[in-house]
Design a protein around this motif. Sequence first.
Motif, PDB file in Angstrom:
ATOM      1  N   ARG A  60      -2.732 -13.125   7.409  1.00  0.00           N
ATOM      2  CA  ARG A  60      -3.066 -11.919   8.158  1.00  0.00           C
ATOM      3  C   ARG A  60      -2.113 -11.682   9.326  1.00  0.00           C
ATOM      4  O   ARG A  60      -1.770 -10.534   9.640  1.00  0.00           O
TER       5      ARG A  60
ATOM      6  N   ILE B  10       1.037  -6.630   2.767  1.00  0.00           N
ATOM      7  CA  ILE B  10       0.171  -7.789   2.966  1.00  0.00           C
ATOM      8  C   ILE B  10       0.677  -8.921   2.083  1.00  0.00           C
ATOM      9  O   ILE B  10       1.014  -8.709   0.909  1.00  0.00           O
ATOM     10  N   TRP B  11       0.707 -10.121   2.653  1.00  0.00           N
ATOM     11  CA  TRP B  11       1.162 -11.302   1.914  1.00  0.00           C
ATOM     12  C   TRP B  11      -0.030 -12.183   1.560  1.00  0.00           C
ATOM     13  O   TRP B  11      -0.854 -12.497   2.432  1.00  0.00           O
TER      14      TRP B  11
ATOM     15  N   TYR C  18      -8.839  -5.068   2.725  1.00  0.00           N
ATOM     16  CA  TYR C  18      -8.130  -5.823   3.756  1.00  0.00           C
ATOM     17  C   TYR C  18      -8.087  -5.073   5.092  1.00  0.00           C
ATOM     18  O   TYR C  18      -7.248  -5.387   5.945  1.00  0.00           O
TER      19      TYR C  18
ATOM     20  N   TYR D  50       0.859  -1.193   0.000  1.00  0.00           N
ATOM     21  CA  TYR D  50       0.000   0.000   0.000  1.00  0.00           C
ATOM     22  C   TYR D  50       0.889   1.235   0.000  1.00  0.00           C
ATOM     23  O   TYR D  50       1.719   1.424   0.888  1.00  0.00           O
TER      24      TYR D  50
ATOM     25  N   ARG E   1       1.222  -9.533   8.570  1.00  0.00           N
ATOM     26  CA  ARG E   1       1.178  -8.181   8.015  1.00  0.00           C
ATOM     27  C   ARG E   1       2.319  -7.320   8.543  1.00  0.00           C
ATOM     28  O   ARG E   1       2.805  -7.524   9.648  1.00  0.00           O
TER      29      ARG E   1
ATOM     30  N   THR F 270       7.602 -15.701   6.862  1.00  0.00           N
ATOM     31  CA  THR F 270       6.278 -15.874   6.247  1.00  0.00           C
ATOM     32  C   THR F 270       6.297 -17.008   5.233  1.00  0.00           C
ATOM     33  O   THR F 270       5.399 -17.863   5.212  1.00  0.00           O
TER      34      THR F 270
ATOM     35  N   THR G 157       2.858  -3.303   9.206  1.00  0.00           N
ATOM     36  CA  THR G 157       2.225  -1.988   9.254  1.00  0.00           C
ATOM     37  C   THR G 157       3.260  -0.964   9.686  1.00  0.00           C
ATOM     38  O   THR G 157       3.884  -1.117  10.737  1.00  0.00           O
TER      39      THR G 157
ATOM     40  N   VAL H 283      -7.121  -2.035   5.945  1.00  0.00           N
ATOM     41  CA  VAL H 283      -5.821  -1.411   6.153  1.00  0.00           C
ATOM     42  C   VAL H 283      -6.030   0.047   6.574  1.00  0.00           C
ATOM     43  O   VAL H 283      -6.755   0.780   5.894  1.00  0.00           O
TER      44      VAL H 283
ATOM     45  N   GLU I  43      -4.902 -14.595   2.451  1.00  0.00           N
ATOM     46  CA  GLU I  43      -3.965 -13.681   3.114  1.00  0.00           C
ATOM     47  C   GLU I  43      -3.369 -14.325   4.365  1.00  0.00           C
ATOM     48  O   GLU I  43      -4.060 -15.024   5.101  1.00  0.00           O
TER      49      GLU I  43
ATOM     50  N   SER J 271       1.756  -0.247   4.292  1.00  0.00           N
ATOM     51  CA  SER J 271       1.326  -1.534   4.835  1.00  0.00           C
ATOM     52  C   SER J 271       1.669  -2.607   3.816  1.00  0.00           C
ATOM     53  O   SER J 271       1.494  -2.396   2.606  1.00  0.00           O
TER      54      SER J 271
END
Length: 359
Positions: free
Chosen positions: A335, A325-326, A316, A267, A338, A355, A340, A318, A333, A323
């Motif tokens: 979650r 996200i995978w 998502y 993002y 993440r 991850t 941030t 956000v 996702e 941010s």
Amino acid sequence: YAGLGAVAALLGASLQAWLQQPWLLGSLAGLFVLLALPMFGVFELQLPAALRDRLDRAGQGTRGGNLYGAALLGALSGLLLGPCMTAPLAGALLYIAQSGDVLQGALVLFSLGLGMGVPLLLLVTLGNRYLPRPGAWMNRVKGVFGFVFLAMALYTVRSLLPATLLLALSGAWLIALAWAAWPALQRLPALRAVPLLGALWGGLLLVGAAAGGDDLWQPLRPFAGGGSTAAAGQHAEDSFVTVSRPEDLQRELDAAKARGQWVMLDYYADWCVSCKVMEKQVFARSDVQTGLAGVHLLRLDVTADSPASKALLQRYQVPGPPSIIWIGPEGEERRARRITGEVDAAAFQQHWVQTRSQG
């Protein structure tokens, strides 16, 4: 202050976008410079005499010992000290808006309020006993704060300035600081070399900036044949697919799922200072690009305050950029993984390795 922190967290990306506008960052940097000049004796920063006299009369006419008097004196103090708090408060609000955590936002600004109030209480109760007597040391403290204000001005506009200009200004700041600290440290033989080292590093920064360098820690890289990081940054930008509409995002996700490919959603917004820092210091690194080989990189551009940007953020949940996200190969996702806020290259790589290993 606690209520203000909670409101900042609730506003999230909207407040974050407003606080990172170039005109606001420039104004905050200008405020830091304005606050620095009186520290060096350029002028005396004070309210106009007429207003100062009126506030003084109002304060003298207010009797202490009651809630009304305390509230009025606090309001007058806030009026006098308000300009000094603008820049730090804006930075705290920016951090809170980025996190989107209401409880954390309230606690952060509640702590800020305590930090402002406790020294005043200590000054009243213990000040006469433990504070040193006024003297020449106060001018040296003013000078230190002056250089701190100038450093904060540079830090505030770091994303708005060309990298070479930022390098040159940092070098000039270091040389000026070394020049000012040299006389004060002559009586301390153990610290006598500190300003010399600072001036030397400042000179290297100026030389590196003149050669087109942009790295504060490796200013002479252009002379080693490494050149600027601009080419690497361009390559990193080219490796992302920019998405600004929900339907485009869904199309890219469906295609990656069909290929059984990991997806990273970044993002991003033009007004996001931390996004640009990560773009240069994280995604432009060759080792990070190598580690992300085989990952479908999507940059979700939420610069515009439009329904499409809001839909991308809500997809998502956000709070705002930056941010990360995978999305796994099966399209789900991760979650709990993440990211941030701003992270450095080492933390990002470690996060991605963990991850991927967890599947």
